[in-house]
Design a protein around this motif. Structure first.
Motif, short mmCIF file in Angstrom:
data_model
loop_
_atom_site.label_atom_id
_atom_site.label_comp_id
_atom_site.label_asym_id
_atom_site.label_seq_id
_atom_site.Cartn_x
_atom_site.Cartn_y
_atom_site.Cartn_z
N ASP A 8 23.98 -10.81 -13.45
CA ASP A 8 24.71 -11.57 -12.44
C ASP A 8 25.69 -12.47 -13.17
O ASP A 8 25.38 -13.04 -14.21
CB ASP A 8 23.76 -12.35 -11.53
CG ASP A 8 22.81 -13.26 -12.28
OD1 ASP A 8 22.31 -12.85 -13.34
OD2 ASP A 8 22.57 -14.37 -11.80
N GLU A 45 22.43 -8.55 4.35
CA GLU A 45 22.71 -9.85 3.75
C GLU A 45 24.17 -10.25 3.96
O GLU A 45 25.02 -9.41 4.25
CB GLU A 45 22.40 -9.82 2.25
CG GLU A 45 20.98 -9.45 1.91
CD GLU A 45 19.95 -10.46 2.38
OE1 GLU A 45 20.30 -11.64 2.57
OE2 GLU A 45 18.78 -10.09 2.54
N LEU A 115 26.74 -9.48 -8.68
CA LEU A 115 25.34 -9.18 -8.99
C LEU A 115 25.19 -7.67 -9.11
O LEU A 115 25.45 -6.93 -8.16
CB LEU A 115 24.44 -9.72 -7.88
CG LEU A 115 22.96 -9.44 -7.94
CD1 LEU A 115 22.34 -10.10 -9.18
CD2 LEU A 115 22.28 -9.95 -6.68
N TRP A 124 28.83 -12.10 -3.79
CA TRP A 124 28.30 -13.20 -2.98
C TRP A 124 29.16 -14.43 -3.12
O TRP A 124 29.71 -14.69 -4.19
CB TRP A 124 26.91 -13.58 -3.47
CG TRP A 124 25.82 -12.61 -3.18
CD1 TRP A 124 25.54 -11.47 -3.87
CD2 TRP A 124 24.84 -12.72 -2.15
NE1 TRP A 124 24.44 -10.86 -3.32
CE2 TRP A 124 23.99 -11.61 -2.28
CE3 TRP A 124 24.61 -13.66 -1.15
CZ2 TRP A 124 22.92 -11.39 -1.41
CZ3 TRP A 124 23.54 -13.44 -0.30
CH2 TRP A 124 22.70 -12.33 -0.44
N ARG A 129 24.55 -17.42 -2.47
CA ARG A 129 23.65 -16.68 -3.36
C ARG A 129 22.55 -17.58 -3.89
O ARG A 129 21.39 -17.20 -3.92
CB ARG A 129 24.44 -16.05 -4.52
CG ARG A 129 23.58 -15.35 -5.54
CD ARG A 129 22.83 -14.18 -4.96
NE ARG A 129 21.81 -13.73 -5.91
CZ ARG A 129 20.61 -13.31 -5.58
NH1 ARG A 129 20.26 -13.26 -4.32
NH2 ARG A 129 19.76 -12.94 -6.49
N SER A 130 22.91 -18.78 -4.31
CA SER A 130 21.89 -19.67 -4.87
C SER A 130 20.87 -20.08 -3.81
O SER A 130 19.69 -20.25 -4.12
CB SER A 130 22.53 -20.89 -5.53
OG SER A 130 23.22 -21.66 -4.58
N SER A 132 19.96 -18.18 -1.28
CA SER A 132 19.23 -17.02 -0.75
C SER A 132 18.28 -16.40 -1.76
O SER A 132 17.53 -15.50 -1.42
CB SER A 132 20.22 -15.95 -0.27
OG SER A 132 20.85 -15.34 -1.38
N SER A 133 18.29 -16.87 -2.99
CA SER A 133 17.43 -16.29 -4.03
C SER A 133 15.96 -16.56 -3.73
O SER A 133 15.60 -17.63 -3.22
CB SER A 133 17.77 -16.89 -5.40
OG SER A 133 19.07 -16.53 -5.78
N SER A 135 12.06 -17.29 -4.78
CA SER A 135 11.33 -17.95 -5.86
C SER A 135 10.51 -16.88 -6.59
O SER A 135 10.33 -15.77 -6.08
CB SER A 135 10.39 -19.02 -5.29
OG SER A 135 9.33 -18.39 -4.58
N LEU A 139 9.04 -13.42 -4.99
CA LEU A 139 9.33 -12.12 -5.58
C LEU A 139 8.03 -11.39 -5.90
O LEU A 139 7.88 -10.18 -5.64
CB LEU A 139 10.19 -12.27 -6.84
CG LEU A 139 10.58 -10.97 -7.55
CD1 LEU A 139 11.37 -10.05 -6.63
CD2 LEU A 139 11.37 -11.28 -8.81
#
Length: 149
Positions: A8, A45, A115, A124, A129-130, A132-133, A135, A139
């Motif tokens: 990314d 998204e 990305l 994005w 993007r930051s 919507s990531s 944790s 994950l």
């Protein structure tokens, strides 16, 4: 051709909405005289998806094999799938011109993130993007759900 976009990268669109692809992504196109791409809004998204043209063609071939053009629902899906799509090329400096109308769809600023996601690239808005990531815990839970189902 098999592509593997990895990583990314934060970038900034210039005044003409050109984005410089990182060297890691440009390497995937080595040996190609002209780099043709297809850009479209992601279905799930709030980002754009950038496909190498041959990946796009493969996806379209798969879609054509699954859709009946005389079925109203299928025709509607294909129409919506194709809307918000643009063909693009990398210029001699490795820049991609992203149409303003597509940036508007995802409400992107000039600060962006590219990305690598296997055979395509997502574009994005940096702030979106930051936020919507996932944790690490989220994950892990998602991996459990996918691989232990």
């Amino acid at each position: 051709m098999a592509y593997s976009f990895i990583g990314d990268f934060e970038c900034r669109a210039d005044a003409k909405n050109r984005v410089v692809l990182p060297a890691a992504f440009k390497r995937e196109f080595e040996g190609q005289e002209t780099v043709r791409l297809v850009i479209r809004k992601d279905m799930y998204e709030d980002c754009l998806v950038i496909y190498p043209y041959d990946v796009w063609q493969s996806m379209m071939s798969d879609l054509r094999s699954r859709l009946n053009p005389y079925n109203r629902t299928h025709a509607q899906f294909l129409r919506e799938w194709q809307s918000g799509t643009a063909e693009a090329q990398l210029d001699a400096n490795g820049r991609l011109l992203v149409p303003q109308r597509l940036l508007d769809i995802i409400q992107a600023s000039k600060d962006l993130v590219l990305l690598g996601v296997d055979n395509h690239i997502e574009l994005w808005d940096k702030q979106k993007r930051s936020s919507s990531s996932l944790s690490g815990e989220e994950l892990g839970a998602l991996a459990d759900q996918i691989f232990n189902a």
